[in-house]
Design an enzyme around this catalytic site. Structure first.
Site, PDB file in Angstrom:
ATOM      1  N   SER A 133      93.056  72.358  84.372  1.00 46.64           N
ATOM      2  CA  SER A 133      92.811  73.703  84.889  1.00 46.64           C
ATOM      3  C   SER A 133      91.476  73.780  85.614  1.00 46.64           C
ATOM      4  O   SER A 133      90.599  72.921  85.458  1.00 46.64           O
ATOM      5  CB  SER A 133      92.841  74.704  83.731  1.00 46.64           C
ATOM      6  OG  SER A 133      91.531  75.053  83.361  1.00 46.64           O
ATOM      7  N   LYS A 134      91.339  74.857  86.380  1.00 40.58           N
ATOM      8  CA  LYS A 134      90.104  75.060  87.146  1.00 40.58           C
ATOM      9  C   LYS A 134      88.892  75.089  86.217  1.00 40.58           C
ATOM     10  O   LYS A 134      87.786  74.788  86.611  1.00 40.58           O
ATOM     11  CB  LYS A 134      90.171  76.387  87.891  1.00 40.58           C
ATOM     12  CG  LYS A 134      91.297  76.427  88.893  1.00 40.58           C
ATOM     13  CD  LYS A 134      91.354  77.776  89.582  1.00 40.58           C
ATOM     14  CE  LYS A 134      92.687  78.055  90.241  1.00 40.58           C
ATOM     15  NZ  LYS A 134      93.110  77.188  91.303  1.00 40.58           N
ATOM     16  N   ARG A 135      89.138  75.501  84.967  1.00 43.56           N
ATOM     17  CA  ARG A 135      88.034  75.571  83.992  1.00 43.56           C
ATOM     18  C   ARG A 135      87.365  74.224  83.758  1.00 43.56           C
ATOM     19  O   ARG A 135      86.218  74.166  83.317  1.00 43.56           O
ATOM     20  CB  ARG A 135      88.549  76.113  82.645  1.00 43.56           C
ATOM     21  CG  ARG A 135      89.033  77.530  82.706  1.00 43.56           C
ATOM     22  CD  ARG A 135      87.828  78.452  82.901  1.00 43.56           C
ATOM     23  NE  ARG A 135      88.239  79.688  83.532  1.00 43.56           N
ATOM     24  CZ  ARG A 135      88.591  80.782  82.892  1.00 43.56           C
ATOM     25  NH1 ARG A 135      88.574  80.801  81.598  1.00 43.56           N
ATOM     26  NH2 ARG A 135      88.947  81.864  83.547  1.00 43.56           N
TER      27      ARG A 135
END
Ligand code: GLU
Length: 567
Positions: A274-276
């Site tokens: 994920s972008k996280r």
């Protein structure tokens, strides 16, 4: 005139952010299936790009444009959809069957969704409901406290139909709900097999919101039908939505398309990609650098503090990139544009992505998009989550670069530098860039790595920092043997009339023979003097790209600094 197609696929991104690699994989498979149909029967396949921009707050034209650009960069062309022209020409789009427009906002303006909602209202398969958001929240709360799964209790149906219509028409705020039939919903998924959902698991979901916009479920079903979509291929995160779509399709008498839900993509450690992950890497770098304040101006201090403390906070992509630049770290690539900026080749990324959840068999791993189109089969896709192995991608990329001609690499590297590393093209002339490209190609894994390896040539002599260990080992050791080489070869370099790679090679060879030392014992001291470290392109190219004057200046500066150290 609409020509019937055997295979119509669609990629339907919401333009609320950048294109994730998972989305790119979906688009690639959709493209490949339509292409496969066209290969066996020209004109029988179409791949549609549809922009699902019904979330007016989060959607943006800039994001749509980026998604189009990213698809074009990957070489995934769409037969129907918004048209895109890039500097290299037409990238995709058009409306040969007259099924557009392809932006849901435009379809909304045309009343496309209201038509479908009205059909359902008229047939009694949808109804107006007047609960306020607060009332609904209270119902949800009560269900949660009682540990039931919330289902709308159909209280609107206790109002007579004529009354509901009258209230809705008079402008009273309302939503429209789908009346779910009391029957199990079943469908076949090409990857997951037969899926059965009991009626107790589904409620009368909203199909038109209070602001008049359709929900995702209604819009997707209406558009897939209107655009003649035969195959719905999308990520597994949408599997739970599919029963609702099938229920709508049945109520409307639509065709049920073929469904295929692609497995999720995970990091090798099993976490969701994920972008996280980019926030996490940047936060860790700030922590290990012991930073108490923001390293970049574009990030207000209060935001920086909040982000450092709260792991759920995410920064904007440009803020993260600025931090990474400042701290000289690399962030894990997640979106297509991250891979592009990191210097991966689009065809290699496509090759790698198509192996996430699918394989052609016969131990074949390296192939292009055309091969994928020939071989793709939904039946060969796997249910298990795919692992995104960056090392494998890097090795694919290295192999592609190694197999490339110097000319091709030069062209691609220039294009990459134009976008991501202006200094290379600004500081070096065309001949120097070409020379470096040829020297770096056999030893770089990405286009970016080539630009990093070129840095020694972009700065003045005074910016070279000598690596302590390299100086000890290569120059000072054995009574300054390396320094002796530098002193000895300096005069010969000064006397050169032609400063080409061939002439430099000749000189290094001749010097090593006359001094009775191996070529490495000549090349390494030169490398350290010219670049500060023992790693640089081949020695002939390293000297040639710098030019004679710069080479002499750097040797002199190195001799001076080392003399101070040696004394
Ligand atoms: N717009 C949806 C998304 O971006 C995709 C919808 C679909 O493929 O049905 O996730």
């Amino acid at each position: 005139m609409t020509t019937p197609k055997a295979i119509v696929t669609r990629f339907a991104p919401s333009p609320t952010g950048r294109l994730h690699v998972g989305g790119a994989r979906t688009a690639l498979f959709c493209w490949a299936l339509a292409r496969q149909a066209n290969l066996s029967n020209p004109g029988s396949g179409a791949f549609i790009l549809r922009i699902e921009d019904t979330d007016r707050l989060r959607s943006s034209d800039a994001s749509t444009r980026r998604i189009l650009d990213d698809l074009a960069w990957l070489g995934i062309t769409w037969d129907e959809g918004p048209e895109l022209r890039t500097s290299s020409g037409f990238a995709g789009g058009g409306d040969p069957r007259g099924v557009g427009p392809f932006e849901q906002s435009a379809r909304f303006e045309m009343g496309e969704y209201d038509k479908v909602v009205n059909t359902l209202l008229d047939s009694g398969r949808a109804y107006h409901a007047f609960e306020t958001p607060e009332e609904l929240a209270a119902m949800r709360d009560a269900a949660m406290k009682a540990k039931w799964q919330f289902r709308y209790d159909r209280s609107a149906l206790s109002i007579p139909e004529a009354e509901r219509r009258r209230r809705a028409e008079s402008g009273e705020p309302h939503v429209v709900r789908f009346l779910m039939a009391d029957e199990a919903i079943e469908f076949d998924d090409e990857i997951r097999g037969h899926v059965t959902i009991q009626p107790s698991e589904l409620d009368d979901f909203v199909i038109r919101k209070a602001d008049g916009w359709p929900t995702y479920h209604l819009a997707v079903v209406a558009d897939d039908e209107a655009m003649g979509v035969t195959h719905v291929i999308r990520g597994e995160e949408h599997l739970a939505n599919t029963p609702r779509h099938v229920a709508l399709q049945k109520a409307l008498g639509y065709r049920i398309p073929t469904f295929a839900h692609l497995s999720l993509i995970f990091n090798p450690d099993g976490s969701k990609m994920s972008k996280r992950d980019r926030d996490k890497a940047a936060r860790q770098a700030c922590e290990s650098a012991g930073l108490g304040s923001s390293p970049v101006e574009i990030l207000p201090e209060s935001d920086f503090e909040r982000w450092m403390k709260d792991k759920r906070q995410a920064l904007a992509p440009d803020q993260l990139e600025a931090i990474a630049d400042k701290l000289d770290i690399e962030l894990p690539e997640i979106d297509v544009c991250d891979f592009e900026a990191a210097g991966f080749l689009p065809e290699t990324l496509c090759n790698f992505l198509s192996l996430l959840g699918w394989s052609p068999g016969d131990d074949i791993e390296k192939f292009d998009n055309e091969f994928l189109a020939q071989r793709i089969a939904l039946g060969r896709m796997v249910k298990t989550a795919a692992k995104f192995d960056r090392k494998k991608l890097l090795s694919f990329n290295t192999d592609s670069i190694t197999a490339m001609s110097d000319g091709e690499f030069h062209r691609r590297w220039r294009t990459w530098c134009e976008l991501h590393d202006h200094a290379v093209l600004k500081r070096l002339d065309a001949g120097q860039v070409e020379l470096l490209a040829a020297a770096l190609r056999p030893r770089c894994k990405t286009l970016r790595e080539a630009a990093v390896s070129a840095r020694f040539a972009l700065v003045g002599a005074e910016a070279i920092r000598f690596d302590e260990k390299a100086v000890q080992k290569t120059l000072l050791k054995d009574d300054g043997e390396g320094l002796g080489v530098l002193r000895g070869i300096r005069g010969r370099i000064e006397a050169m009339t032609e400063f080409t790679c061939d002439a430099i090679n000749e000189l290094v060879k001749a010097y090593s023979e006359s001094a009775g030392v191996g070529m490495g014992k000549v090349a390494q001291p030169l490398r350290v003097a010219l670049t500060g470290s023992t790693v640089s392109p081949p020695i002939d190219a390293t000297l040639a790209v710098l030019g004679k004057v710069q080479v002499l200046t750097r040797i002199d500066r190195c001799l001076k600094e080392c003399a101070v150290q040696a004394s």
